[in-house]
Enzyme design. Structure first.
Site, PDB file in Angstrom:
ATOM      1  N   ASP A  75       5.224   2.158  -2.433  1.00 10.10           N
ATOM      2  CA  ASP A  75       5.858   0.958  -3.093  1.00 10.10           C
ATOM      3  C   ASP A  75       6.961   0.124  -2.149  1.00 10.10           C
ATOM      4  O   ASP A  75       7.268   0.757  -1.019  1.00 10.10           O
ATOM      5  CB  ASP A  75       6.864   1.642  -4.110  1.00 10.10           C
ATOM      6  CG  ASP A  75       6.031   2.316  -5.393  1.00 10.10           C
ATOM      7  OD1 ASP A  75       5.170   1.948  -5.407  1.00 10.10           O
ATOM      8  OD2 ASP A  75       6.888   3.056  -5.859  1.00 10.10           O
TER       9      ASP A  75
HETATM   10  N1  URA Z   1       5.332   7.625  -5.817  1.00  8.27           N
HETATM   11  C1  URA Z   1       6.072   6.670  -6.127  1.00  8.27           C
HETATM   12  O1  URA Z   1       6.653   6.626  -7.340  1.00  8.27           O
HETATM   13  N2  URA Z   1       6.082   5.528  -5.156  1.00  8.27           N
HETATM   14  C2  URA Z   1       5.568   5.656  -3.842  1.00  8.27           C
HETATM   15  O2  URA Z   1       5.665   4.745  -3.266  1.00  8.27           O
HETATM   16  C3  URA Z   1       4.795   6.770  -3.652  1.00  8.27           C
HETATM   17  C4  URA Z   1       4.743   7.865  -4.516  1.00  8.27           C
END
Ligand code: URA
Length: 209
Positions: A75
């Site tokens: 993310d």
């Molecule tokens: N899980 C998440 O919620 N975000 C990420 O970036 C990676 C794993």
């Protein structure tokens, strides 16, 4: 020079068996490139975007080979280990659910994770939308009831959209900071700063394969 002969025409063709040198140094053709990036916050795990900065922009221009893309996504606000490569086959295989490549994350959580949380994760959670997850290993590193917060390490096999945030949401908690520290047998080097990357050695590439 190609095989000890000075080449003056740009039309010269070479084969993999030819020895090419420039100013006495051999030029080696490498088809695939592998970089391990410590992703900072605020950049997208994408190859291009109209308005936002992507992880590709963190590579030096000479490393921005055609076809280089991140292996999976972190993310925008997640930090840590992200592999970038133009080896489409490896990219695909590392993400294939059947290959079960483990990913380990450290996170700061709003809420107090306890043994019940560990057990629920171990059993395999069901997310708010009914998605059933594989068992995940949760380790509690710190717990603070006064500030209603925890620090954890979690190992998952899948890589579903916002998976860790949704796992904690399913337990009434919120992920405040998320950092990936390993993927398969690749671990983020301790001295690699956010936004920096290293080229993987052929041995390291072989070990992931
Ligand atoms: N899980 C998440 O919620 N975000 C990420 O970036 C990676 C794993």
């Amino acid at each position: 020079m190609v095989n000890d002969e000075v080449v003056k025409t740009p039309k010269q063709k070479v084969m993999e068996t030819d020895v090419v040198t420039v100013n006495g140094e051999e030029v080696i053709y490498q088809k695939y490139h592998y970089f391990l990036l410590n992703k900072p916050k605020g950049v997208l795990s994408a190859t291009e975007d109209r308005s936002q900065k992507t992880v590709i922009s963190l590579l030096k221009p000479e490393d921005q080979y055609q076809g280089i893309s991140p292996v999976g996504r972190l993310d925008k606000d997640t930090t840590g280990l992200l592999l970038l490569t133009n080896d489409g086959q490896l990219n695909h295989e590392l993400l294939a659910p059947a290959k079960h490549v483990d990913k380990v994350y450290r996170a700061k959580i709003a809420g107090v994770a306890n043994d019940e949380t560990v057990k629920a994760f171990e059993k395999g959670l069901t997310l708010g939308d009914g998605t059933k997850l594989k068992p995940a290993v949760l380790k509690i590193l710190k717990q603070d009831v006064a500030s209603d917060s925890s620090e954890i390490e979690i190992r998952i096999q899948e890589g579903k959209y916002h998976q860790i945030k949704r796992m904690f949401a399913a337990q009434g908690m919120k992920v405040v900071e998320l950092d990936r520290i390993s993927m398969g047998n690749l671990t983020l080097p301790a001295d690699l700063k956010r936004g920096e990357y290293i080229k993987l050695s052929l041995d390291e590439v072989e070990s992931i394969k």
